[in-house]
Scaffold this active site. Structure first.
Site, PDB file in Angstrom:
ATOM      1  N   CYS A 208       5.968 -26.449   1.270  1.00  0.00           N
ATOM      2  CA  CYS A 208       4.721 -26.365   0.505  1.00  0.00           C
ATOM      3  C   CYS A 208       4.377 -27.744  -0.054  1.00  0.00           C
ATOM      4  O   CYS A 208       4.742 -28.087  -1.179  1.00  0.00           O
ATOM      5  CB  CYS A 208       4.851 -25.345  -0.625  1.00  0.00           C
ATOM      6  SG  CYS A 208       3.295 -25.014  -1.481  1.00  0.00           S
ATOM      7  N   THR A 452      -5.639  -4.280 -14.211  1.00  0.00           N
ATOM      8  CA  THR A 452      -6.561  -3.439 -13.454  1.00  0.00           C
ATOM      9  C   THR A 452      -7.963  -3.582 -14.028  1.00  0.00           C
ATOM     10  O   THR A 452      -8.133  -3.859 -15.221  1.00  0.00           O
ATOM     11  CB  THR A 452      -6.147  -1.959 -13.479  1.00  0.00           C
ATOM     12  OG1 THR A 452      -7.076  -1.203 -12.681  1.00  0.00           O
ATOM     13  CG2 THR A 452      -6.141  -1.403 -14.894  1.00  0.00           C
ATOM     14  N   THR A 464      -6.035   2.616 -10.015  1.00  0.00           N
ATOM     15  CA  THR A 464      -5.327   1.936  -8.918  1.00  0.00           C
ATOM     16  C   THR A 464      -3.815   1.886  -9.135  1.00  0.00           C
ATOM     17  O   THR A 464      -3.114   1.164  -8.417  1.00  0.00           O
ATOM     18  CB  THR A 464      -5.855   0.496  -8.764  1.00  0.00           C
ATOM     19  OG1 THR A 464      -5.589  -0.241  -9.981  1.00  0.00           O
ATOM     20  CG2 THR A 464      -7.347   0.485  -8.485  1.00  0.00           C
ATOM     21  N   GLU A 529      -9.689  -9.289  -5.523  1.00  0.00           N
ATOM     22  CA  GLU A 529      -8.711  -8.213  -5.371  1.00  0.00           C
ATOM     23  C   GLU A 529      -7.558  -8.671  -4.478  1.00  0.00           C
ATOM     24  O   GLU A 529      -6.403  -8.276  -4.681  1.00  0.00           O
ATOM     25  CB  GLU A 529      -9.403  -6.976  -4.792  1.00  0.00           C
ATOM     26  CG  GLU A 529     -10.368  -6.336  -5.782  1.00  0.00           C
ATOM     27  CD  GLU A 529     -11.204  -5.231  -5.169  1.00  0.00           C
ATOM     28  OE1 GLU A 529     -11.151  -4.091  -5.675  1.00  0.00           O
ATOM     29  OE2 GLU A 529     -11.913  -5.492  -4.180  1.00  0.00           O
TER      30      GLU A 529
END
Length: 558
Positions: A208, A452, A464, A529
């Site tokens: 990375c 959420t 969810t 999301e």
């Protein structure tokens, strides 16, 4: 992670693609001086830090002074003056691209334009935004999340791509920044330059370069020896002794035993780590490994002042950028219909699971867990060779992730969450060895688990919980951790195969993540999301790696 200090300007020579190469010009290599009494000192780290003042008037004054010093060094009153250094130009580029304060961003842009008009080769960013997966318009600096970005800039002196993407979830970013500050800045058993060097070594395991460059810069700012970054052989033996633990934490943490701990901390160990030092190092490594998952999973672009993030060459007139943010579809209407159906099916399954009254036997629960962890999810994607700045810091680069349950081989022992958990065991051990750090980590785990917005794709008012729980437990399943009271049949019901491919790739070997894998799952969900899913992967992976190491430390201390 953003660096905690503001680098100063140096006024040497015009920037170029080679750091050591200077363009002399006809006026020498320093600012033109009108006279001794009228000489203009170059901008310093202190004067630049004033751009981060919480006092708006002081920021305005600092911005004006910065502008004047840059303009004087450009020598607008007479030709042939010195040019700005590469460092100065890249700092202006970064401010022009990512500063959340509009007045600073606009002024930095104006100064770069002025420099270019005066014949200076100015850099341009190679990427249009923080992510190569997520359109830049999804993360505008102006917007509802601006306050937390401004706070980050005022505190750290910059807003990096990692922070910008996390700002899609401000409540998480707030606790994340507190944890990072505690890990790298607050008093602790390890010196600050060592903390960043350990993180450099950890980031190198996953190739990375984004995280390697972030922590390399912070390492040098903390007074670290530059030659350490040229290869492990230059670092102290004590730091090199972490390499076995580093590779196991990154790729197969279930193999960590009390013997690994004993070799580092027992009385005969040479060099010897104290338990406090070791737990600090372990958290730094596991934290960085998980952040590599997030960086790869969100497709982070290099920072504008990173190697690979800028160029001094003008854009090619024949180059027409093509969007890679979403796949092309010949029938857009059909795609929307199919997407709506997929989301409806998932929501129906979630409701059914929540209402399910049938209870499975313990034997069936174990069987479903075994089926889930041994499922073949192909993720092998061959990538190009990592850059030299990464490879020179990695021992045994061929040591990679292997499935916890390889077929035809003896599997390691499962870790039952009831036998060793974060809540009952890990938290208290971290608090004991590194005071307050357990609290910071626990807040992160709690926030991401409970995060959420009660929405899913195009639907509002959705619970969810079952989906978030399935994601978390699936990641722990990949790491060989079983919850006796969880029905792993829910994982297969809620997580489609494309999502499992993404999650396993990001959690287990993030350097193999591609745009195709990112775009293949949850095709009709918001990018925010998908970032939320990445946060769950990151934190679940972090906790799993810590649990194995903390368990080994616990066994050693008995």
């Amino acid at each position: 992670m953003a660096s905690g200090s503001v680098p100063g300007f140096t006024l040497q020579a015009n920037g170029d693609d080679n750091p050591g190469q200077v363009s002399s010009g006809s006026g020498g290599s320093s600012c033109h001086r009108r006279s001794d009494s009228e000489s203009e000192p170059p901008p310093t780290a202190k004067s630049l830090a004033r751009l981060c003042s919480r006092d708006k008037d002081e920021r305005t004054t600092a911005l004006e002074e910065l502008s004047q010093k840059v303009l004087v060094c450009l020598g607008l009153d007479r030709p042939g003056s010195a040019r700005l250094s590469k460092q100065t130009l890249l700092h202006l580029l970064r401010l022009s691209r990512s500063c959340p304060l509009e007045e600073v961003r606009v002024r930095a842009t104006e100064l770069l334009w002025t420099a270019q008009e005066e014949g200076v080769k100015v850099p341009r960013a190679l990427a249009s935004g923080p992510s190569c997966f997520i359109p830049a318009k999804e993360m505008l600096i102006e917007g509802p999340n601006q306050d937390i970005l401004i706070e980050s800039f005022l505190s750290l002196g910059r807003v990096d791509h990692l922070t910008t993407i996390m700002a899609l979830h401000p409540s998480y970013l707030s606790c994340f920044l507190k944890t990072q500050h505690a890990l790298f800045e607050l008093d602790g058993p390890l010196p600050r330059d060592w903390r960043h060097y350990i993180s450099v070594l950890a980031a190198a395991r996953h190739h990375c370069s984004y995280m390697v460059q972030q922590h390399s810069a912070a390492f040098l700012e903390a007074g670290g020896e530059e030659n350490w970054l040229g290869g492990l052989e230059h670092a102290p033996a004590k730091l090199r002794s972490l390499q076995t633990l580093n590779k196991l934490l990154a790729h197969r943490p279930w193999l960590i035993t009390q013997q690994h701990i004993q070799e580092l901390v027992c009385a005969g160990a040479e060099p010897r780590w104290s338990l406090a030092e070791l737990i600090h190092a372990v958290i730094l490594m596991a934290n960085t490994h998980s952040l590599c998952s997030f960086a790869w999973g969100c497709g982070l672009n290099p920072e504008p002042d990173h190697v690979g993030g800028y160029t001094f060459h003008p854009p090619s007139p024949s180059h027409v950028p093509r969007s890679t943010h979403s796949p092309a579809h010949e029938d857009g209407r059909q795609e929307l219909v199919d997407g709506a159906v997929e989301v409806e099916v998932l929501m129906k399954r979630m409701v059914e699971l929540q209402e399910q009254e049938e209870e499975c036997t313990q034997e069936e629960m174990v069987t479903r867990f075994e089926r889930e962890r041994s499922e073949s999810i192909p993720t092998a994607v061959v990538r190009g060779a990592p850059p030299e700045l990464v490879l020179c810091l990695v021992e045994e680069p061929e040591f990679r992730y292997e499935d916890f349950a390889p077929r035809g081989e003896q599997s390691p022992h499962i870790m039952r969450a009831q036998d060793y958990s974060w809540e009952d065991h890990g938290f208290s051990l971290v608090q004991r060895l590194l005071p307050d750090m357990g609290q910071f980590l626990d807040e992160e785990f709690q926030v991401v688990s409970n995060l959420t917005y009660h929405r899913m794709a195009m639907h509002e008012g959705v619970d969810t919980y079952t989906l978030r729980k399935a994601l978390w437990n699936y990641i722990h399943c990949l790491y060989g951790i079983r919850y006796d009271d969880y029905d792993y049949g829910s994982v297969n019901v809620l997580l489609e195969r494309s999502l499992k491919v993404f999650v396993k790739t990001v959690a287990c070997h993030p350097e193999q993540t591609t745009a195709r894998i990112y775009h293949a799952f949850w095709r009709h969900f918001r990018h925010s999301e998908k970032v939320h899913a990445n946060l769950i992967v990151m934190e679940a992976r972090l906790q799993a790696a810590l649990l194995y190491t903390l368990r080994a430390i616990t066994y050693y201390m008995r």
